[in-house]
Design a protein around this motif. Sequence first.
Motif, PDB file in Angstrom:
ATOM      1  N   VAL A 166       0.769  -1.529   0.075  1.00 48.43           N
ATOM      2  CA  VAL A 166      -0.049  -0.035  -0.088  1.00 48.43           C
ATOM      3  C   VAL A 166       0.719   1.065  -0.029  1.00 48.43           C
ATOM      4  O   VAL A 166       1.618   1.551   0.694  1.00 48.43           O
ATOM      5  N   ILE A 167       0.781   1.802  -0.415  1.00 46.79           N
ATOM      6  CA  ILE A 167       1.731   3.215  -1.672  1.00 46.79           C
ATOM      7  C   ILE A 167       0.857   4.313  -0.757  1.00 46.79           C
ATOM      8  O   ILE A 167      -0.189   4.322  -1.246  1.00 46.79           O
ATOM      9  N   ARG A 168       1.901   5.524  -0.298  1.00 53.56           N
ATOM     10  CA  ARG A 168       0.706   6.932  -0.124  1.00 53.56           C
ATOM     11  C   ARG A 168       0.356   7.028  -1.741  1.00 53.56           C
ATOM     12  O   ARG A 168       1.352   7.518  -2.330  1.00 53.56           O
ATOM     13  N   GLY A 169      -0.874   7.669  -2.022  1.00 48.93           N
ATOM     14  CA  GLY A 169      -1.353   8.028  -3.038  1.00 48.93           C
ATOM     15  C   GLY A 169      -0.408   9.410  -4.039  1.00 48.93           C
ATOM     16  O   GLY A 169       0.056   9.105  -4.478  1.00 48.93           O
ATOM     17  N   ALA A 170      -0.409  10.188  -2.981  1.00 49.70           N
ATOM     18  CA  ALA A 170       0.871  11.934  -3.562  1.00 49.70           C
ATOM     19  C   ALA A 170       2.786  11.308  -4.012  1.00 49.70           C
ATOM     20  O   ALA A 170       2.851  11.937  -4.703  1.00 49.70           O
ATOM     21  N   ALA A 171       2.408  10.102  -3.177  1.00 53.49           N
ATOM     22  CA  ALA A 171       4.185   9.556  -3.464  1.00 53.49           C
ATOM     23  C   ALA A 171       4.306   9.503  -5.223  1.00 53.49           C
ATOM     24  O   ALA A 171       5.243   9.400  -5.986  1.00 53.49           O
ATOM     25  N   LEU A 172       3.126   8.711  -6.355  1.00 55.92           N
ATOM     26  CA  LEU A 172       3.104   8.516  -6.398  1.00 55.92           C
ATOM     27  C   LEU A 172       2.232  10.134  -8.276  1.00 55.92           C
ATOM     28  O   LEU A 172       1.533   9.257  -9.319  1.00 55.92           O
ATOM     29  N   GLY A 173       1.944  11.191  -7.625  1.00 55.64           N
ATOM     30  CA  GLY A 173       1.252  12.045  -7.728  1.00 55.64           C
ATOM     31  C   GLY A 173      -0.237  12.098  -8.258  1.00 55.64           C
ATOM     32  O   GLY A 173      -1.193  12.058  -9.605  1.00 55.64           O
ATOM     33  N   ASP A 174      -0.518  11.493  -7.603  1.00 48.40           N
ATOM     34  CA  ASP A 174      -2.129  11.188  -6.717  1.00 48.40           C
ATOM     35  C   ASP A 174      -2.932  10.647  -8.379  1.00 48.40           C
ATOM     36  O   ASP A 174      -3.442  11.200  -9.370  1.00 48.40           O
ATOM     37  N   PRO A 175      -2.990   8.708  -9.526  1.00 50.06           N
ATOM     38  CA  PRO A 175      -3.063   9.432 -10.613  1.00 50.06           C
ATOM     39  C   PRO A 175      -4.831   9.235 -10.422  1.00 50.06           C
ATOM     40  O   PRO A 175      -5.171   8.627  -9.850  1.00 50.06           O
ATOM     41  N   ARG A 176      -5.039   8.931 -11.348  1.00 53.89           N
ATOM     42  CA  ARG A 176      -6.285   9.222 -11.869  1.00 53.89           C
ATOM     43  C   ARG A 176      -6.817   8.038 -12.964  1.00 53.89           C
ATOM     44  O   ARG A 176      -7.821   7.458 -13.283  1.00 53.89           O
ATOM     45  N   THR A 177      -5.549   7.194 -13.195  1.00 52.00           N
ATOM     46  CA  THR A 177      -5.888   5.543 -13.748  1.00 52.00           C
ATOM     47  C   THR A 177      -5.440   4.252 -12.633  1.00 52.00           C
ATOM     48  O   THR A 177      -3.977   4.665 -12.200  1.00 52.00           O
ATOM     49  N   ALA A 178      -5.477   3.121 -12.714  1.00 50.80           N
ATOM     50  CA  ALA A 178      -4.777   1.918 -12.326  1.00 50.80           C
ATOM     51  C   ALA A 178      -3.928   2.003 -13.415  1.00 50.80           C
ATOM     52  O   ALA A 178      -4.234   2.153 -14.765  1.00 50.80           O
ATOM     53  N   MET A 179      -2.535   1.480 -13.256  1.00 46.86           N
ATOM     54  CA  MET A 179      -1.587   0.887 -14.813  1.00 46.86           C
ATOM     55  C   MET A 179      -0.925  -0.755 -14.044  1.00 46.86           C
ATOM     56  O   MET A 179      -0.946  -1.126 -12.828  1.00 46.86           O
ATOM     57  N   LEU A 180      -1.008  -1.543 -15.126  1.00 47.60           N
ATOM     58  CA  LEU A 180      -0.614  -3.061 -15.040  1.00 47.60           C
ATOM     59  C   LEU A 180       0.963  -2.727 -15.875  1.00 47.60           C
ATOM     60  O   LEU A 180       1.206  -1.871 -17.037  1.00 47.60           O
ATOM     61  N   VAL A 181       1.516  -3.509 -15.750  1.00 51.84           N
ATOM     62  CA  VAL A 181       2.751  -3.157 -16.020  1.00 51.84           C
ATOM     63  C   VAL A 181       3.469  -4.910 -16.182  1.00 51.84           C
ATOM     64  O   VAL A 181       3.066  -5.512 -14.820  1.00 51.84           O
ATOM     65  N   PRO A 182       3.611  -5.513 -16.845  1.00 54.06           N
ATOM     66  CA  PRO A 182       4.124  -6.968 -17.751  1.00 54.06           C
ATOM     67  C   PRO A 182       5.306  -7.329 -16.535  1.00 54.06           C
ATOM     68  O   PRO A 182       5.833  -6.720 -16.426  1.00 54.06           O
ATOM     69  N   VAL A 183       5.005  -8.561 -16.369  1.00 55.16           N
ATOM     70  CA  VAL A 183       6.271  -8.812 -16.071  1.00 55.16           C
ATOM     71  C   VAL A 183       6.520 -10.003 -17.286  1.00 55.16           C
ATOM     72  O   VAL A 183       6.327 -10.883 -17.994  1.00 55.16           O
ATOM     73  N   VAL A 184       8.096  -9.279 -17.663  1.00 52.01           N
ATOM     74  CA  VAL A 184       8.341 -10.298 -18.656  1.00 52.01           C
ATOM     75  C   VAL A 184       9.155 -11.342 -18.655  1.00 52.01           C
ATOM     76  O   VAL A 184       9.218 -11.405 -17.483  1.00 52.01           O
ATOM     77  N   GLY A 185       8.408 -12.068 -19.578  1.00 57.09           N
ATOM     78  CA  GLY A 185       8.876 -13.273 -19.528  1.00 57.09           C
ATOM     79  C   GLY A 185       8.123 -14.412 -19.533  1.00 57.09           C
ATOM     80  O   GLY A 185       8.329 -15.696 -18.698  1.00 57.09           O
ATOM     81  N   GLU A 186       7.323 -13.793 -18.464  1.00 54.14           N
ATOM     82  CA  GLU A 186       5.842 -14.226 -18.108  1.00 54.14           C
ATOM     83  C   GLU A 186       4.593 -14.221 -19.661  1.00 54.14           C
ATOM     84  O   GLU A 186       4.256 -13.171 -19.705  1.00 54.14           O
ATOM     85  N   ARG A 187       3.957 -15.428 -19.627  1.00 57.74           N
ATOM     86  CA  ARG A 187       3.340 -14.977 -20.610  1.00 57.74           C
ATOM     87  C   ARG A 187       1.958 -13.733 -20.331  1.00 57.74           C
ATOM     88  O   ARG A 187       1.693 -12.982 -20.851  1.00 57.74           O
ATOM     89  N   ALA A 188       1.621 -14.659 -18.964  1.00 57.21           N
ATOM     90  CA  ALA A 188      -0.456 -13.251 -18.765  1.00 57.21           C
ATOM     91  C   ALA A 188       0.745 -13.054 -17.107  1.00 57.21           C
ATOM     92  O   ALA A 188      -0.792 -13.246 -16.681  1.00 57.21           O
ATOM     93  N   ARG A 189       1.450 -12.578 -16.716  1.00 56.29           N
ATOM     94  CA  ARG A 189       0.777 -12.090 -15.371  1.00 56.29           C
ATOM     95  C   ARG A 189       1.706 -10.694 -15.565  1.00 56.29           C
ATOM     96  O   ARG A 189       2.161  -9.669 -16.648  1.00 56.29           O
ATOM     97  N   TRP A 190       1.016  -9.916 -15.080  1.00 54.33           N
ATOM     98  CA  TRP A 190       1.070  -8.280 -15.086  1.00 54.33           C
ATOM     99  C   TRP A 190       1.758  -7.750 -13.229  1.00 54.33           C
ATOM    100  O   TRP A 190       0.787  -8.441 -12.571  1.00 54.33           O
ATOM    101  N   VAL A 191       1.424  -7.223 -12.682  1.00 50.20           N
ATOM    102  CA  VAL A 191       1.484  -6.173 -11.843  1.00 50.20           C
ATOM    103  C   VAL A 191       0.710  -4.844 -11.878  1.00 50.20           C
ATOM    104  O   VAL A 191       1.317  -4.154 -12.646  1.00 50.20           O
TER     105      VAL A 191
END
Length: 517
Positions: free
Chosen positions: A258-283
């Motif tokens: 759980v991260i303080r929202g202000a630390a990420l600029g109070d984002p207005r959208t969620a974000m998915l980052v693909p896990v390189v080397g895995e077929r269907a994994r995101w963080v």
Amino acid sequence: MRPASLNAAQRERDLAALRRDPDVDVVVIGGGITGVGVALDAATRGLSVVCIERDDFASGTSRWSSKLIHGGLRYLRNGDLGVAWESARERHILMKWTAPHLVMSMPYMIPLTPHVSVPYAMLSGSGIRFGDVLRAVSGSSHAMLPSPRRISALEALRLYPALAGRGLRGAILFWDGQAVDDARIVIAAARTAAAYEARLVQRCVAEHVDDGTVIARDVLSNDTVVLHARCVINATGVWAHELAPDVHLRPSKGSHLVIRGAALGDPRTAMLVPVVGERARWVGANPTPDGHVIVGVTDIPHEGSVEDVPAISRDERTYLLSLIEQVLEHPIAENDIIGSYAGYRPLLSSGDSETTADISRKHAILRDPARKMITVVGGKFTTYRKMAEDAVDAAVQFADLEAGKCVTERTALVGAGPAEEISLLQAPERLRRRFGREAEQVVRLAHGKKELLTPLGPEPPVLPVEALWAVRHEGALQLDDILDRRLRLDLVPEERERLRSTIESLVELPIREHVPA
């Protein structure tokens, strides 16, 4: 229908009634989302139902989700079209009919950074577009979930200010569902089941099941309660094997930061980052209504005992940070990590060597004639209603029960209503968001006392009247029930500690000491 209230007095009345007449159609064991969903489904079909939970409602896996109600994008990548379709359909039912006050649309984006190759971006875009086809077929309108589109790097940075701009080629933007709070959905489903005359008794542990007889113990009084059911439904999730030793699970552990929202600029959208080397994994890095960002989730096999409140390991923390920070302009500061949590997925073992990340999220219904018991395992939070429907269908056939057809596709949970109607209620925005149509009733509980409707702090903006409502109508028996499952202060320990004594002074708790099971 009874009033949709759970409290200490109702619990005692239900226990007294069961001691007088212990014969019921169905006993459900487990008070997470699956168990209360089963209780609701069975009760709305006209069956007599008891649901017992050894701790508090939503005390296990159900409160440790990513708070997403998603259409199954990752399952498309795994070729599991059935689960993806089921997810899209159940998402629509939640957002349109059963819990529109507790599930909202959320924009998500996949940033096209140097780590994301052009072929991978094209494949992801194709999967998202196919997911949009499932969205349309499921009945969700563009107004509910807009169609995906490609956005520029500049727009991506406006939506997620903490993104690194160097090498950013833009992003894929799409929409999915997010729960206001997973535990709130569990409590709402439990209260709705109670309104349909299901008896729900928390802090009552099932110690033995055989031939439809459930020997349970009231944890608070230590008295034995014997129930006689025509069918028992084991909905204890990752603990299912304790009642059904022949059920073989391969639990996986999902951890979050759980991260303080202000630390990420109070984002207005969620974000998915693909896990390189895995077929269907995101963080993901997903903002919450309370101004935090949840980063997760891991998917690693769990060996050994299953803890009620699992802890996130240092390696899992490092793993999550390393993945999310690769797309950020700056690393996340230590003091901006304000919480962490983990939960277990009750995955059914397939008997081979595949990783838990590759095990299907399709649920399974297992029959045990000797115990007159059905066990429901697997699945995911989004599809709990369908899991419950299938479990009760199986019970009706298994025990030859006289029951109506499933009606939970259109059975609204307490508080549900159109957003336009809820927005006009005379109540603070936080109450409208968390209680829906009941928001004005929560306000009336304050009896005009301004201090009960004044936030206890900016983060999170908890209103004292919420604690009173939790005790009188939501089954909270102890302080931890209020702090951890009704107000969700368990996500940020510092906030929990800061508000603990204040909230304790506000309420007269039915039970002050926890008697261990």
